[in-house]
Design a protein around this motif. Structure first.
Motif, short mmCIF file in Angstrom:
data_model
loop_
_atom_site.label_atom_id
_atom_site.label_comp_id
_atom_site.label_asym_id
_atom_site.label_seq_id
_atom_site.Cartn_x
_atom_site.Cartn_y
_atom_site.Cartn_z
N ILE A 158 3.12 14.58 -12.97
CA ILE A 158 2.53 15.39 -14.15
C ILE A 158 2.73 16.81 -14.42
O ILE A 158 2.80 17.39 -15.17
CB ILE A 158 1.02 15.30 -14.48
CG1 ILE A 158 0.52 13.42 -14.53
CG2 ILE A 158 -0.11 15.76 -14.51
CD1 ILE A 158 -0.74 13.50 -14.21
N LEU A 159 3.15 17.66 -13.07
CA LEU A 159 2.45 18.63 -12.50
C LEU A 159 4.09 19.39 -12.87
O LEU A 159 3.98 20.51 -13.78
CB LEU A 159 2.63 19.19 -11.43
CG LEU A 159 1.26 18.87 -10.45
CD1 LEU A 159 1.09 19.48 -9.28
CD2 LEU A 159 0.19 19.52 -11.53
N VAL A 177 1.64 6.77 -6.35
CA VAL A 177 -0.01 7.84 -6.97
C VAL A 177 0.81 9.17 -6.54
O VAL A 177 0.74 10.29 -7.55
CB VAL A 177 -1.18 7.85 -5.92
CG1 VAL A 177 -2.53 9.31 -5.99
CG2 VAL A 177 -1.64 6.34 -6.41
N LEU A 178 1.44 10.00 -5.80
CA LEU A 178 1.91 11.11 -5.31
C LEU A 178 2.98 11.54 -5.95
O LEU A 178 3.12 12.44 -6.91
CB LEU A 178 2.17 11.15 -4.08
CG LEU A 178 1.41 11.34 -2.91
CD1 LEU A 178 2.29 11.11 -1.68
CD2 LEU A 178 1.04 12.65 -2.45
N ILE A 191 1.88 2.08 -3.51
CA ILE A 191 0.75 2.49 -4.30
C ILE A 191 0.28 4.04 -4.40
O ILE A 191 0.30 4.40 -5.04
CB ILE A 191 -0.03 1.72 -4.59
CG1 ILE A 191 -0.72 0.23 -4.84
CG2 ILE A 191 -1.70 2.08 -4.91
CD1 ILE A 191 -0.63 -0.06 -6.43
N ALA A 192 0.63 3.99 -2.75
CA ALA A 192 0.60 5.55 -2.41
C ALA A 192 1.09 6.37 -2.86
O ALA A 192 1.38 7.79 -3.17
CB ALA A 192 -0.19 5.56 -0.72
N LEU A 216 3.18 10.35 -9.81
CA LEU A 216 2.54 10.30 -10.39
C LEU A 216 1.97 11.90 -10.54
O LEU A 216 2.35 12.33 -11.68
CB LEU A 216 1.34 9.55 -10.90
CG LEU A 216 0.67 9.55 -11.98
CD1 LEU A 216 1.28 9.02 -13.25
CD2 LEU A 216 -0.37 8.86 -12.50
N LEU A 217 1.59 12.56 -9.63
CA LEU A 217 1.37 13.86 -9.27
C LEU A 217 2.19 14.88 -9.47
O LEU A 217 1.89 15.76 -10.82
CB LEU A 217 0.35 14.08 -8.65
CG LEU A 217 -0.32 15.02 -8.21
CD1 LEU A 217 -1.12 15.80 -9.59
CD2 LEU A 217 -1.12 16.00 -7.03
N THR A 254 1.02 -1.17 0.17
CA THR A 254 0.27 0.06 0.00
C THR A 254 0.63 0.98 0.05
O THR A 254 0.41 2.03 -0.51
CB THR A 254 -1.28 0.39 1.21
OG1 THR A 254 -0.11 -0.08 2.53
CG2 THR A 254 -2.22 -1.47 0.76
N TRP A 255 1.74 1.40 0.98
CA TRP A 255 2.55 2.76 0.75
C TRP A 255 3.30 2.45 -0.54
O TRP A 255 3.58 3.34 -1.35
CB TRP A 255 4.20 1.83 1.35
CG TRP A 255 4.27 2.19 3.04
CD1 TRP A 255 3.56 1.59 3.71
CD2 TRP A 255 4.17 3.50 3.57
NE1 TRP A 255 3.10 2.43 5.10
CE2 TRP A 255 3.46 3.70 4.74
CE3 TRP A 255 4.31 5.45 3.22
CZ2 TRP A 255 4.06 4.86 5.82
CZ3 TRP A 255 4.72 6.08 3.67
CH2 TRP A 255 4.50 5.92 4.82
#
Lengths: 312, 285
Positions: free
Chosen positions: B23-24, B16-17, B12-13, B19-20, B9-10
């Motif tokens: 992108i930015l 997600v961070l 994956i979490a 990736l953001l 879970t760490w």
């Protein structure tokens, strides 16, 4: 349901007491104000009715030149030569949304578990704002990213366009993710504390209590979140239109250009004249999209409501 | 297994961070160098390089103000009705059903609706007003939900105290309920306004993909009004300018900056609401 229960609680006795007082000027303004507010609420009904009406009129006209069966099952979409088979389009819509959900659902549910069960508060807060931000990035920006990063990366051999269902599904996965995370996290957080503690007290590890007890108990809510995410992916337009290649043929693979209901509406609207069959049929596509997403949302609501009932 | 699961879970979490952030970073790194005073104010160009997005930004603000001016009063009034006046019954449940349905419609459906109503039936052509009104309807359910929520959070004791002092219902609502809900209403306003920046599908066939040629910075409601988000789509898909990529990167960066700013402001306001409810010392007077 919650909201309605609260509304019931809101009609408190002081209002009825007021009603008995005499007809003064303030009383009249009071009543007209409440009518005004009800009028604003009625505006939503009006808007809803107007949307359905304005879509249905040209949409239904479509079926004077193509039978519903041919429209739904026809495999040739070429409005210019009067072939109105929408199957390539809805298959494209379904394929992109299935791919998006298949990618986003596991990531989303695991992130939700992290948010509710595992992460330390500061990181959870960070992750929550990240999810919010993902949700507020405009769809054209996702499309632009897909077009400039994903599509070139998918051009392996010369001749590859890189466009198709695969990049569309991946972009949609990011766009469906916030919905899935938010709704599943809410479902997990709604689980009573006692349930988790009972599992831990029986000697379960955190892993066992999470995946053996909490996730199964929250399944209806999680499923609802995944369906909402699916519906979000299906209704999405601009990002998909930019990366799918816009070839309205039955998709043969996930790396060849295809089209979806919404992307085809964008492509054809500018080229057709209102009132012609070529334009009317686009409204029929929109109706199909509307009905599809309404059915999905209704299913998700029902599943979620059952979850609410089970917890109560 | 416990450790591995937690580790997963760490991973994956953090993915997600990451990736953001990626992108930015990519958007800003590519886009910021394109942004200049010229880019932000100049007219777009159809064929040559060096066009700006001035009229697009102006149209976006125009649509933002007009559509919010329509959405906010209706949304808040309807929210007030549902939160404080409505009794359970057929009317209330039809209102709720309509709001829920409207909030789940795909945005392209709004685009076709706006086209059928404003462009075809009313013969406005592509117009800023048509685009703004389409967005108003799109935003109405969100405005309604957020304002109803914030009005419901106003404690009943306040209202009852006011009624007990002899105030009429309307006086109570105007002087007690609404003022106490202001931070929540402002947050609702910011969130709905923020959506106007990003929307493109509902605007393609209502506000159009061109800017007004004669006075691109004017106020005429019936001139066509391409917004920044629509322009980003247009230069990528149909544009002919040689520097389409640079214009797109710049527009995307401007959009992202606006989204970031709106999110920050909305969070700040939401934070102040939470403090107000949590503290309870600064009661509204």
């Amino acid at each position: 349901l919650e909201a309605e229960a609260a509304a019931q609680a809101d009609t408190h006795p002081s209002a009825t007491k007021n009603r008995r007082s005499s007809w003064s000027l303030t009383r009249i303004t009071d009543i007209s104000a409440s009518w005004l507010l009800a009028g604003a609420a009625a505006f939503l009904i009006l808007g809803m009715a107007a949307v359905v009406l304005f879509l249905a009129r040209p949409g239904v006209r479509t079926f004077s030149f193509v039978s519903p069966a041919n429209f739904l099952a026809g495999r040739t979409w070429s409005p210019a030569s009067n072939f109105f088979g929408a199957a390539p389009l809805w298959v494209g819509s379904l394929a992109t949304s299935v791919l998006a959900t298949a990618v986003a659902a596991p990531v989303g549910v695991i992130s939700a578990v992290f948010i509710v069960e595992i992460g330390p508060p500061p990181i959870v807060r960070l992750l929550r704002s990240a999810v919010e931000l993902f949700a507020s990035i405009p769809s054209v920006v996702y499309g632009f990213l897909g077009l400039t990063l994903l599509v070139p990366a998918l051009q392996r051999r010369p001749g590859d366009t890189g466009l198709g269902i695969l990049p569309a599904g991946l972009v949609l996965a990011i766009m469906a993710l916030p919905t899935i995370v938010t709704v599943s996290a809410d479902a997990l957080a709604a689980q009573p504390r006692a349930r988790r503690e009972a599992a831990l007290a029986l000697g379960a590890t955190r892993w066992q209590s999470t995946w053996g007890v909490l996730v199964p108990a929250a399944t209806p809510g999680i499923v609802a979140g995944v369906i909402f995410g699916f519906a979000r992916a299906m209704g999405e337009t601009m990002a998909v239109q930019m990366v799918i290649g816009n070839a309205a043929v039955m998709p043969r693979g996930i790396t060849t250009p295809a089209a979806t209901l919404s992307s085809e509406i964008v492509m054809e609207m500018a080229n057709t004249i209102p009132g012609t069959p070529q334009n009317d049929v686009l409204f029929a596509l929109a109706l199909l999209l509307l009905v599809g997403s309404a059915v999905l949302i209704a299913i998700a609501r029902r599943v979620a409501r059952r979850a609410g009932g089970a917890n109560a | 297994v416990d450790r591995i699961g937690t580790g997963l879970t760490w991973v994956i979490a953090s993915a997600v961070l990451v990736l953001l952030v990626a992108i930015l970073t990519i958007l800003l790194k590519r886009g910021l160098p394109q942004i200049s005073w010229h880019f932000l104010t100049a007219r777009p160009s159809e064929l040559e390089a060096g066009g700006g997005v001035g009229p697009e930004i102006w149209n976006t603000l125009y649509l933002l103000v007009v559509s919010t001016a329509v959405t906010a009063p209706i949304g808040i009034a309807a929210g007030l009705y549902l939160a404080r006046y409505a009794r359970p019954g057929r009317f209330t449940s039809i209102v709720r059903f309509s709001a829920e349905t409207l909030s789940t419609l795909p945005t392209i459906v709004y685009g076709l609706f706006g086209f059928a109503l404003f462009v075809v039936t009313l013969r406005w052509g592509m117009s800023r007003l048509g685009g703004a009104l389409t967005l108003s309807l799109l935003n109405l359910p969100l405005m309604l939900r957020l304002s109803e929520e914030s009005l419901r959070r106003v404690p009943h004791e306040l209202e009852e105290a006011s009624l007990a002092l002899g105030a009429t219902r309307l006086q109570t609502v105007l002087r007690v309920v609404l003022p106490s809900a202001v931070p929540g209403l402002v947050t609702a306003l910011i969130l709905t306004a923020g959506r106007v920046f990003g929307e493109s599908a509902p605007l393609l066939f209502t506000a159009g993909t061109t800017v007004a040629h004669r006075s691109p910075f004017g106020f005429q409601p019936f001139a066509s009004g391409e917004t920044l988000a629509v322009h980003l789509w247009y230069v990528n898909s149909e544009g002919l300018v040689p520097d389409a990529h640079a214009v797109a990167a710049g527009s995307a960066a401007v959009l992202i900056l606006v989204v970031l700013i709106f999110n920050l402001i909305a969070n700040a306001f939401a934070g102040s609401v939470a403090r107000r409810l949590g503290g309870g010392r600064r009661g509204p007077t």
